[in-house]
Design a protein around this motif. Structure first.
Motif, short mmCIF file in Angstrom:
data_model
loop_
_atom_site.label_atom_id
_atom_site.label_comp_id
_atom_site.label_asym_id
_atom_site.label_seq_id
_atom_site.Cartn_x
_atom_site.Cartn_y
_atom_site.Cartn_z
N PRO A 173 -21.81 25.78 0.17
CA PRO A 173 -22.11 24.87 -0.94
C PRO A 173 -23.61 24.56 -0.98
CG PRO A 173 -20.27 24.06 0.39
CD PRO A 173 -20.90 25.18 1.17
N ALA A 174 -24.14 24.40 -2.19
CA ALA A 174 -25.54 24.01 -2.39
C ALA A 174 -25.62 23.27 -3.72
CB ALA A 174 -26.46 25.22 -2.37
N ALA A 175 -25.75 21.96 -3.65
CA ALA A 175 -25.74 21.14 -4.86
C ALA A 175 -26.86 21.56 -5.81
CB ALA A 175 -25.90 19.67 -4.48
N GLY A 176 -26.49 21.78 -7.06
CA GLY A 176 -27.47 22.12 -8.08
C GLY A 176 -27.95 23.55 -8.05
N LYS A 177 -27.43 24.38 -7.14
CA LYS A 177 -27.84 25.78 -7.06
C LYS A 177 -26.60 26.67 -7.04
CE LYS A 177 -32.15 24.79 -4.63
NZ LYS A 177 -32.98 25.05 -3.42
N PRO A 178 -26.01 26.92 -8.21
CA PRO A 178 -24.78 27.71 -8.25
C PRO A 178 -25.00 29.13 -7.75
CG PRO A 178 -25.72 27.46 -10.44
CD PRO A 178 -26.50 26.54 -9.55
N PHE A 179 -23.98 29.68 -7.13
CA PHE A 179 -24.00 31.06 -6.66
C PHE A 179 -23.41 31.92 -7.77
CE2 PHE A 179 -23.03 34.81 -4.33
CZ PHE A 179 -23.82 34.80 -3.18
N ILE A 180 -24.13 32.95 -8.20
CA ILE A 180 -23.70 33.78 -9.32
C ILE A 180 -23.64 35.23 -8.88
CG2 ILE A 180 -24.23 34.56 -11.66
CD1 ILE A 180 -25.69 31.90 -12.08
N VAL A 181 -22.48 35.85 -9.09
CA VAL A 181 -22.27 37.26 -8.76
C VAL A 181 -22.19 38.03 -10.08
CG1 VAL A 181 -20.81 38.95 -7.61
CG2 VAL A 181 -20.99 36.63 -6.69
N GLU A 182 -23.03 39.05 -10.22
CA GLU A 182 -22.97 39.92 -11.38
C GLU A 182 -22.19 41.18 -10.99
OE1 GLU A 182 -26.65 40.93 -13.15
OE2 GLU A 182 -27.42 38.87 -13.17
N ALA A 183 -21.12 41.48 -11.75
CA ALA A 183 -20.34 42.69 -11.55
C ALA A 183 -20.22 43.37 -12.90
CB ALA A 183 -18.95 42.36 -10.98
N GLY A 184 -21.14 44.29 -13.18
CA GLY A 184 -21.19 44.88 -14.52
C GLY A 184 -21.63 43.83 -15.52
N GLY A 185 -20.89 43.69 -16.59
CA GLY A 185 -21.21 42.69 -17.60
C GLY A 185 -20.56 41.35 -17.36
N THR A 186 -19.89 41.20 -16.23
CA THR A 186 -19.17 39.95 -15.92
C THR A 186 -19.96 39.13 -14.91
OG1 THR A 186 -17.07 41.07 -16.30
CG2 THR A 186 -16.99 38.98 -15.12
N GLU A 187 -20.01 37.83 -15.13
CA GLU A 187 -20.65 36.91 -14.19
C GLU A 187 -19.60 36.00 -13.56
OE1 GLU A 187 -23.83 34.58 -15.67
OE2 GLU A 187 -25.22 36.28 -15.85
N ILE A 188 -19.71 35.83 -12.24
CA ILE A 188 -18.82 34.95 -11.50
C ILE A 188 -19.68 33.83 -10.95
CG2 ILE A 188 -17.14 34.82 -9.62
CD1 ILE A 188 -17.11 38.00 -9.86
N LYS A 189 -19.42 32.61 -11.39
CA LYS A 189 -20.23 31.46 -11.01
C LYS A 189 -19.44 30.62 -10.00
CE LYS A 189 -22.85 27.64 -13.07
NZ LYS A 189 -23.20 26.96 -14.35
N VAL A 190 -20.09 30.33 -8.87
CA VAL A 190 -19.40 29.71 -7.74
C VAL A 190 -20.14 28.45 -7.33
CG1 VAL A 190 -18.47 30.13 -5.44
CG2 VAL A 190 -18.91 32.05 -6.97
N LEU A 191 -19.38 27.45 -6.90
CA LEU A 191 -19.98 26.23 -6.39
C LEU A 191 -19.69 26.02 -4.91
CD1 LEU A 191 -19.34 23.84 -9.41
CD2 LEU A 191 -21.42 25.08 -8.82
N GLY A 192 -19.03 26.97 -4.27
CA GLY A 192 -18.71 26.87 -2.84
C GLY A 192 -17.26 27.21 -2.61
#
Length: 322
Positions: A173-192
């Motif tokens: 977890p990191a407040a205010g800094k979302p983790f984003i995974v790019e897989a082709g044209g899809t984005e996966i946004k994670v908060l922890g």
């Protein structure tokens, strides 16, 4: 205090390691570093060859050692050569002189190896078969044919990476800094959270804990996924097919690797499924389950890959080729 730059400090430590002068914590660190990839092992081997090369012969040119030290001291300190007694000047031992020379040359020679782990201005790249330990505390376990690229501004406003293949993510977890995974044209946004992604022609995501948001601007509203949910997308133009993870929710697979199907079934029914022939896992299948028992599901899957089913212990199944 050491004034070495990071790369210089690294190669100095590797020289100490090879010369058996490193302390136990330093040796443990280098042992772990060697396992991170073949480039690291190659770098260490190159330094080993350098250290084992014969030291250059020392020739006597008839120069007075004492007067040379006097002139050097006078130049550096701008003081008369007699400012300190001759006994205070102790020339470096030959071993240490050679060690320092080796470390210095190693920094120049091995810069290319270090570059294998860095792209562009700080961008990092990891290949399959290793665990990528990111600087925010997150860890990504890559399968053998997978790649992960970390942006050079990772951790500033956001934590963005790009991947292909299959990987298991354990995100810090990191407040205010979302983790984003790019897989082709899809984005996966994670908060922890903990989740896995497989991406080739088909995108497959499973969430083990926490919450993620999956987005493709061409599909409109993002999809929010929580623990137990899975998502599939067939091709760059396909839509999102989401499963809630509940036992009464349909499981739909379209041209999905058999290994991913087995992982989904294992999580849905809390069982363990293994195969005697790893080649089975690469086969791609299309199937739809809706409310069947675990035995019915496994029997159907075994039929699709021409296998028999054995159950050595309750909740454990083995698929054997026919």
């Amino acid at each position: 205090m050491s004034h070495l730059q990071p790369d210089e400090a690294l190669y100095s430590l590797l020289c100490k390691y090879l010369l058996n002068e490193a302390e136990a914590p330093e040796r443990a660190w280098v042992d772990a570093w060697r396992k991170e990839g073949p480039a690291n092992e190659a770098a260490l081997a190159a330094i080993q060859r350098l250290l084992e090369a014969p030291a250059p012969a020392i020739r006597d040119f008839g120069i007075s050692t004492g007067s040379s030290w006097d002139r050097l001291r006078a130049t550096v300190t701008a003081q008369p050569a007699t400012a300190a007694p001759e006994a205070d000047i102790v020339p470096l031992r030959r071993k240490n002189t050679w060690w320092i020379a080796a470390a210095t040359v190693a920094v120049l020679l091995m810069a290319g190896f270090w570059g294998l782990k860095r792209l562009g201005a700080g961008e990092q790249s990891f290949s399959g078969g290793q665990t990528a330990a990111l600087n925010d505390g997150s860890r990504v376990q890559l399968a053998g044919n997978s790649t992960l690229t970390v942006d050079d501004d990772f951790g500033e406003a956001e934590r963005r990476v790009r991947m292909s293949g299959k990987a298991d993510f354990d995100i810090a977890p990191a407040a205010g800094k979302p983790f984003i995974v790019e897989a082709g044209g899809t984005e996966i946004k994670v908060l922890g959270t903990r989740f896995s992604v497989s991406f080739d022609t088909t995108l497959f995501i499973q969430v083990e804990s926490g919450k993620i948001q999956v987005t493709d601007p061409s599909l409109g509203e993002p999809v929010v996924m929580t623990q137990g949910m899975s998502l599939r997308r067939n091709g760059a133009d396909g839509g999102f097919e989401v499963s809630s993870g509940q036992s009464d929710h349909p499981m739909v697979f379209r041209d999905v690797p058999f290994g991913l199907v087995l992982e989904t079934v294992e999580k849905r029914y809390h069982v363990n499924i293994s195969v005697a022939d790893p080649a089975m896992l690469e086969k791609r299948i299309t199937v739809h389950f809706s409310g069947e028992s675990v035995e019915e599901v496994i029997d159907a899957l075994a039929y699709m890959v021409s296998a028999s089913v054995e159950s050595p212990t309750p909740g454990s199944y083995m698929l054997q080729p026919l």
